[in-house]
Design a protein around this motif. Structure first.
Motif, PDB file in Angstrom:
ATOM      1  N   GLU A   1      67.640  37.308  39.899  1.00 35.15           N
ATOM      2  CA  GLU A   1      66.958  36.033  39.592  1.00 35.15           C
ATOM      3  C   GLU A   1      66.090  35.369  40.412  1.00 35.15           C
ATOM      4  O   GLU A   1      65.169  34.678  39.795  1.00 35.15           O
ATOM      5  CB  GLU A   1      68.401  35.063  39.719  1.00 35.15           C
ATOM      6  CG  GLU A   1      69.577  35.364  38.659  1.00 35.15           C
ATOM      7  CD  GLU A   1      69.121  35.470  37.117  1.00 35.15           C
ATOM      8  OE1 GLU A   1      68.356  34.503  37.045  1.00 35.15           O
ATOM      9  OE2 GLU A   1      69.701  35.928  36.547  1.00 35.15           O
ATOM     10  N   THR A   2      66.060  35.805  41.788  1.00 35.99           N
ATOM     11  CA  THR A   2      65.098  35.144  42.844  1.00 35.99           C
ATOM     12  C   THR A   2      63.928  35.829  43.096  1.00 35.99           C
ATOM     13  O   THR A   2      63.096  35.284  43.812  1.00 35.99           O
ATOM     14  CB  THR A   2      66.025  34.764  44.042  1.00 35.99           C
ATOM     15  OG1 THR A   2      66.345  35.821  44.505  1.00 35.99           O
ATOM     16  CG2 THR A   2      67.030  33.741  43.600  1.00 35.99           C
ATOM     17  N   SER A   3      64.063  37.246  43.131  1.00 38.19           N
ATOM     18  CA  SER A   3      62.989  38.127  43.737  1.00 38.19           C
ATOM     19  C   SER A   3      62.108  38.769  42.591  1.00 38.19           C
ATOM     20  O   SER A   3      62.896  39.702  41.890  1.00 38.19           O
ATOM     21  CB  SER A   3      63.376  39.055  44.635  1.00 38.19           C
ATOM     22  OG  SER A   3      62.304  40.127  45.030  1.00 38.19           O
ATOM     23  N   SER A   4      60.920  38.663  42.147  1.00 43.43           N
ATOM     24  CA  SER A   4      60.176  39.246  41.207  1.00 43.43           C
ATOM     25  C   SER A   4      59.920  40.706  41.671  1.00 43.43           C
ATOM     26  O   SER A   4      59.812  41.527  40.722  1.00 43.43           O
ATOM     27  CB  SER A   4      58.825  38.533  40.839  1.00 43.43           C
ATOM     28  OG  SER A   4      58.070  38.230  42.097  1.00 43.43           O
TER      29      SER A   4
ATOM     30  N   GLU B   1      72.933  40.764  42.094  1.00 44.53           N
ATOM     31  CA  GLU B   1      72.711  39.929  41.156  1.00 44.53           C
ATOM     32  C   GLU B   1      71.665  38.723  41.530  1.00 44.53           C
ATOM     33  O   GLU B   1      70.804  38.140  40.671  1.00 44.53           O
ATOM     34  CB  GLU B   1      74.137  39.382  40.726  1.00 44.53           C
ATOM     35  CG  GLU B   1      75.159  40.347  40.139  1.00 44.53           C
ATOM     36  CD  GLU B   1      75.546  41.424  40.954  1.00 44.53           C
ATOM     37  OE1 GLU B   1      75.565  41.086  42.407  1.00 44.53           O
ATOM     38  OE2 GLU B   1      76.179  42.210  40.637  1.00 44.53           O
ATOM     39  N   GLU B   2      71.706  38.338  42.665  1.00 40.52           N
ATOM     40  CA  GLU B   2      70.970  37.217  43.213  1.00 40.52           C
ATOM     41  C   GLU B   2      69.494  37.323  43.302  1.00 40.52           C
ATOM     42  O   GLU B   2      68.635  36.674  42.626  1.00 40.52           O
ATOM     43  CB  GLU B   2      71.373  36.700  44.751  1.00 40.52           C
ATOM     44  CG  GLU B   2      72.765  36.206  44.743  1.00 40.52           C
ATOM     45  CD  GLU B   2      73.128  35.969  46.153  1.00 40.52           C
ATOM     46  OE1 GLU B   2      74.130  35.257  46.346  1.00 40.52           O
ATOM     47  OE2 GLU B   2      72.662  36.456  47.149  1.00 40.52           O
ATOM     48  N   LEU B   3      69.236  38.740  43.642  1.00 35.74           N
ATOM     49  CA  LEU B   3      67.889  39.179  43.585  1.00 35.74           C
ATOM     50  C   LEU B   3      66.873  39.168  42.270  1.00 35.74           C
ATOM     51  O   LEU B   3      65.722  39.068  42.062  1.00 35.74           O
ATOM     52  CB  LEU B   3      67.762  40.411  44.499  1.00 35.74           C
ATOM     53  CG  LEU B   3      67.697  40.268  46.097  1.00 35.74           C
ATOM     54  CD1 LEU B   3      67.739  41.590  46.535  1.00 35.74           C
ATOM     55  CD2 LEU B   3      66.686  39.510  46.537  1.00 35.74           C
TER      56      LEU B   3
ATOM     57  N   TYR C   1      61.970  42.563  43.363  1.00 33.70           N
ATOM     58  CA  TYR C   1      63.039  43.497  43.180  1.00 33.70           C
ATOM     59  C   TYR C   1      63.625  43.670  41.558  1.00 33.70           C
ATOM     60  O   TYR C   1      63.728  44.802  41.150  1.00 33.70           O
ATOM     61  CB  TYR C   1      64.149  42.766  43.677  1.00 33.70           C
ATOM     62  CG  TYR C   1      65.544  43.432  43.442  1.00 33.70           C
ATOM     63  CD1 TYR C   1      65.788  44.582  44.323  1.00 33.70           C
ATOM     64  CD2 TYR C   1      66.513  43.200  42.626  1.00 33.70           C
ATOM     65  CE1 TYR C   1      67.126  45.189  44.393  1.00 33.70           C
ATOM     66  CE2 TYR C   1      67.860  43.757  42.620  1.00 33.70           C
ATOM     67  CZ  TYR C   1      67.968  45.032  43.270  1.00 33.70           C
ATOM     68  OH  TYR C   1      68.988  45.451  43.206  1.00 33.70           O
ATOM     69  N   TYR C   2      63.152  42.546  40.770  1.00 32.57           N
ATOM     70  CA  TYR C   2      63.406  42.801  39.343  1.00 32.57           C
ATOM     71  C   TYR C   2      62.323  43.584  38.766  1.00 32.57           C
ATOM     72  O   TYR C   2      62.918  44.423  37.791  1.00 32.57           O
ATOM     73  CB  TYR C   2      62.979  41.302  38.734  1.00 32.57           C
ATOM     74  CG  TYR C   2      63.463  41.100  37.081  1.00 32.57           C
ATOM     75  CD1 TYR C   2      64.592  41.087  36.768  1.00 32.57           C
ATOM     76  CD2 TYR C   2      62.304  41.731  36.346  1.00 32.57           C
ATOM     77  CE1 TYR C   2      64.872  41.241  35.477  1.00 32.57           C
ATOM     78  CE2 TYR C   2      62.412  41.581  35.011  1.00 32.57           C
ATOM     79  CZ  TYR C   2      63.860  41.369  34.622  1.00 32.57           C
ATOM     80  OH  TYR C   2      63.993  41.579  33.243  1.00 32.57           O
TER      81      TYR C   2
ATOM     82  N   GLY D   1      62.186  39.073  49.918  1.00 34.24           N
ATOM     83  CA  GLY D   1      63.987  38.712  49.342  1.00 34.24           C
ATOM     84  C   GLY D   1      65.048  39.136  49.971  1.00 34.24           C
ATOM     85  O   GLY D   1      65.002  40.294  50.543  1.00 34.24           O
TER      86      GLY D   1
ATOM     87  N   GLY E   1      69.323  39.125  49.714  1.00 34.91           N
ATOM     88  CA  GLY E   1      70.642  38.767  48.885  1.00 34.91           C
ATOM     89  C   GLY E   1      71.259  40.017  48.095  1.00 34.91           C
ATOM     90  O   GLY E   1      70.947  41.053  48.457  1.00 34.91           O
TER      91      GLY E   1
END
Length: 577
Positions: A557-560, A553-555, A562-563, A548, A550
Motif C-alpha cells: 500500500e505504501t511503497s511503489s 501488506e503495508e508495503l 515494493y509494489y 520503505g 513495513g
C-alpha cells in the motif's frame, strides 16, 4: 635483503654450524694444494718414499674430513632454507587472513598466490646458494689470494689485473637483470590470474564457445612470460662462458709464465702446481660469488613483493582490548549508516540507513539489483566498515568489538555457497569444531539436507571436491545453511541464500529456521517476494537508500518500489487485487 636476513637469523643455531662447516671446508680445500706442493718439492724431488706416503695419508684423511664437512654443510643449508621458506609462507598466509576486501582488490588474489608460492621459492633458492657459496666464496677468495701472494708475488699480479674486468661484468649483469626479474614476476601474476579465471569460469566459457578466445588470451600472456624469461636466462647464461673465457686465458698465461720461472730456477714445480690450485680457487670463488650477486636482483624482487604483502596493513582491524562479551544477545541497530567503497567517498552505495532488529524477529531486505542489499548486511560482520554513522550489536559499536568475538555472534550464509575440500562432516564443523554428530544431523534436518546426505554412500563422510563441484547449487546452499545453523549464532544473515532452492524446499527451510531461531535475529536478503512475505519487517532499498519499511501488506500500500517488485512476481490474487 632485510627480509631474507630476518628469517635466516631465526635459525641461529643451524647458521652457526653452517658457518663452522664453511670455515672447515675452506681450510681443507686450501690445505690440499699446500700438502701436494710439499709432497712434490720435498718427497718427490728428494725421492723420499716415507715422506710421500706420510703426506699421501694426510691428504686422504683431509679429503675424508672434507667430504664430511661438505655433506654437513649441505644438510644445515637445506634445513635453514626450508625453514625460511616455510616461515615466510606461514607468516604471509596468516597476514592475508587479516586482509579486508580492500587489500585483496589492491594486491590481487592471483598475485598473492604467486607471492606465497613462487616468490617464497625464489627466496629459498637464493638463500640455498648464498648459505653455501655466499659464505664460502668471500673467505675462500681472500684466503686464496693470501696463499697466491705468499707463493709467487710476480704471478699474483696477473690475477689482480683481471679482477676489475670481472667486477665490471658482474655489476653490469646485475643491473640489467633487476628490471627483467620484475617483468617476469609480473607476467607470472597475469598467468595465474587468467588460469584462475579460466578454471573457475570453465562452464561459462564452454557455454559461450569461447575456448579459442581464452586460449589466445592465455597464449599472449604466456608468450610475454616466455620472452621475459628468455631474456633473463640469456643474460644470466652469458655470464658463465664470459667468466670462463677470462679464467682460461689467465690460467694459460700463468702456466706459461710459471714455466719460464721454473726454467730460470726462481720457482719450484710444487709451488707452481699449488699456485695453480690457489688461483683456481680464487677465480672460481669470484665467479661463484658473482653468480650469487647476479641472482640477487631476482630474489630481491620476490622478497620485496613478499615484504609489500607483509607491510600492507588491513583497513579493518580488531580493536585492541575490544569487547568480547555483552549482557544481551541478538540486538542489532543501524544508526544513520552511510558507506562508500575506499577511494570512492563521493559516491556512497548506502545512504543514511536506519533500522533495528531484536531476537525472535525476522527482517528482510529487497530491492533491485545493485540497490545495496548485500553490501548493507556485509557491514555487520565488518567485511567492510561504515563511512558514517554506526552499527550496534547488542548495544556496542561493531568497531569496538574484538573482531573474532563479533563474528562469533553471526552466522553468515552468502548467496554463492562456499564449501571447502574435505568431508561433509568437516565442512559442517567449520561452524562449530566440537559439534557432535547429533548436532550435525539436526542442522542438516533444519536445512532440509538430511535426505540427500543420507542417500550418499558415505553419508557425512562423503568427500566434497574443490568448490563443491560434485554437488548441485541447491545442495551446496543447504549445506552452507546447515553449517551456520550448527554454530547457533545470535544473528543469522541469509544473503540471498535460498535462490538456488525450489519454492517448496525454500518454504520448508524457512519454516524450520523460524522454529529454531526464536531467540535469535534473522536477516534475509532476497530477490523473491515469496521468500520474505512472512518477515516481521521488510526493508526496501533503491539505489542505496531505504525507501520503505513495513510488513508485506503495508508495503503493497505504501511503497511503489515494493509494489512493482511484487507485481512482477505474484498473481493478482496473491496481491489481494
Amino acid at each position: 635483503m632485510k627480509l631474507m636476513v630476518h628469517y635466516t637469523l631465526k635459525n641461529k643455531g643451524l647458521l652457526f654450524f653452517n658457518f663452522i662447516c664453511v670455515f672447515g671446508f675452506i681450510i681443507i680445500e686450501l690445505g690440499l694444494p699446500t700438502l701436494l706442493s710439499q709432497m712434490i718439492d720435498v718427497g718427490v724431488v728428494n725421492n723420499d718414499d716415507a715422506y710421500i706416503k706420510k703426506i699421501g695419508l694426510t691428504m686422504l684423511a683431509v679429503v675424508i674430513v672434507g667430504v664430511l664437512m661438505n655433506i654437513s654443510l649441505r644438510y644445515f643449508m637445506t634445513r635453514i632454507t626450508t625453514n625460511v621458506a616455510a616461515s615466510i609462507r606461514q607468516d604471509l598466509f596468516e597476514k592475508i587472513q587479516d586482509y579486508s576486501h580492500n587489500e585483496y582488490e589492491q594486491l590481487g588474489v592471483s598475485s598473492l598466490i604467486t607471492r606465497v608460492t613462487n616468490d617464497a621459492y625464489q627466496v629459498m633458492l637464493f638463500m640455498q646458494n648464498f648459505l653455501r657459496t655466499g659464505f664460502m666464496t668471500p673467505m675462500m677468495f681472500i684466503a686464496s689470494l693470501v696463499m697466491v701472494l705468499r707463493t709467487s708475488g710476480s704471478l699474483a699480479s696477473y690475477v689482480l689485473m683481471v679482477l676489475p674486468f670481472l667486477l665490471i661484468g658482474v655489476v653490469a649483469i646485475a643491473g640489467f637483470s633487476n628490471p627483467l626479474s620484475r617483468k617476469q614476476q609480473g607476467n607470472l601474476d597475469r598467468i595465474n590470474n587468467i588460469l584462475r579465471e579460466n578454471l573457475s569460469g570453465l562452464r561459462v566459457i564452454r557455454a559461450f564457445v569461447n575456448e579459442d578466445f581464452e586460449e589466445e588470451r592465455f597464449d599472449k600472456v604466456n608468450k610475454a612470460y616466455e620472452k621475459s624469461s628468455k631474456n633473463l636466462f640469456r643474460l644470466m647464461s652469458s655470464a658463465q662462458p664470459g667468466f670462463f673465457f677470462l679464467f682460461n686465458i689467465v690460467m694459460a698465461y700463468i702456466i706459461w709464465q710459471g714455466s719460464i720461472q721454473i726454467d730460470q730456477g726462481t720457482l719450484e714445480v710444487g709451488n707452481l702446481i699449488a699456485f695453480i690450485e690457489y688461483i683456481f680457487h680464487a677465480l672460481f670463488s669470484f665467479m661463484m660469488f658473482s653468480t650469487i650477486f647476479m641472482m640477487y636482483p631476482r630474489a630481491a624482487v620476490s622478497a620485496n613483493r613478499i615484504k609489500e604483502a607483509m607491510d600492507t596493513e588491513p583497513i579493518i582491524k580488531s580493536k585492541e582490548n575490544g569487547v568480547t562479551q555483552t549482557e544481551t544477545s541478538g540486538y542489532l541497530a543501524f544508526d544513520e549508516v552511510t558507506f562508500a567503497y575506499p577511494g570512492h567517498a563521493e559516491s556512497p552505495v548506502i545512504r543514511d540507513a536506519d533500522f533495528s532488529a531484536k531476537p525472535g524477529q525476522t527482517v528482510a531486505f529487497i530491492g533491485s539489483t545493485g540497490s545495496g542489499k548485500s553490501t548493507l548486511i556485509q557491514l555487520i560482520p565488518r567485511l567492510y566498515d561504515v563511512s558514517e554513522g554506526e552499527i550496534l550489536v547488542d548495544g556496542v559499536d561493531v568497531r569496538d568489538y574484538d573482531i573474532d568475538a563479533l563474528r562469533a555472534k553471526i552466522g553468515y550464509i552468502p548467496q554463492s555457497a562456499v564449501l571447502f575440500s574435505g568431508t561433509i562432516k568437516e565442512n559442517l564443523r567449520y561452524g562449530k569444531d566440537d559439534a557432535t554428530d547429533e548436532e550435525l544431523e539436526e542442522a542438516l534436518d533444519i536445512a532440509q539436507a538430511s535426505d540427500f546426505v543420507a542417500e550418499l554412500p558415505d553419508g557425512l563422510d562423503t568427500y566434497i571436491s574443490e568448490g563443491g563441484a560434485n554437488f548441485s547449487g541447491g545442495q551446496k546452499q543447504r549445506l552452507a545453511i546447515a553449517r551456520a545453523v550448527v554454530r547457533r549464532p545470535s544473528i543469522y544473515i541469509f544473503d540471498d541464500s535460498f535462490s538456488a532452492l525450489d519454492f517448496a524446499t525454500d518454504a520448508k527451510v524457512r519454516e524450520r529456521i523460524n522454529e529454531e531461531t526464536t531467540d535469535a535475529t534473522v536477516l534475509i536478503v532476497a530477490q523473491r517476494v515469496s521468500t520474505i512475505m512472512d518477515a516481521d519487517e521488510i526493508i526496501v532499498l533503491n539505489e542505496g537508500n531505504i525507501v520503505g519499511k513495513g510488513t508485506h501488506e503495508e508495503l503493497l500500500e505504501t511503497s511503489s518500489v515494493y509494489y512493482d517488485i511484487a507485481s512482477s512476481q505474484l498473481t493478482k490474487e496473491e496481491l489481494g487485487k
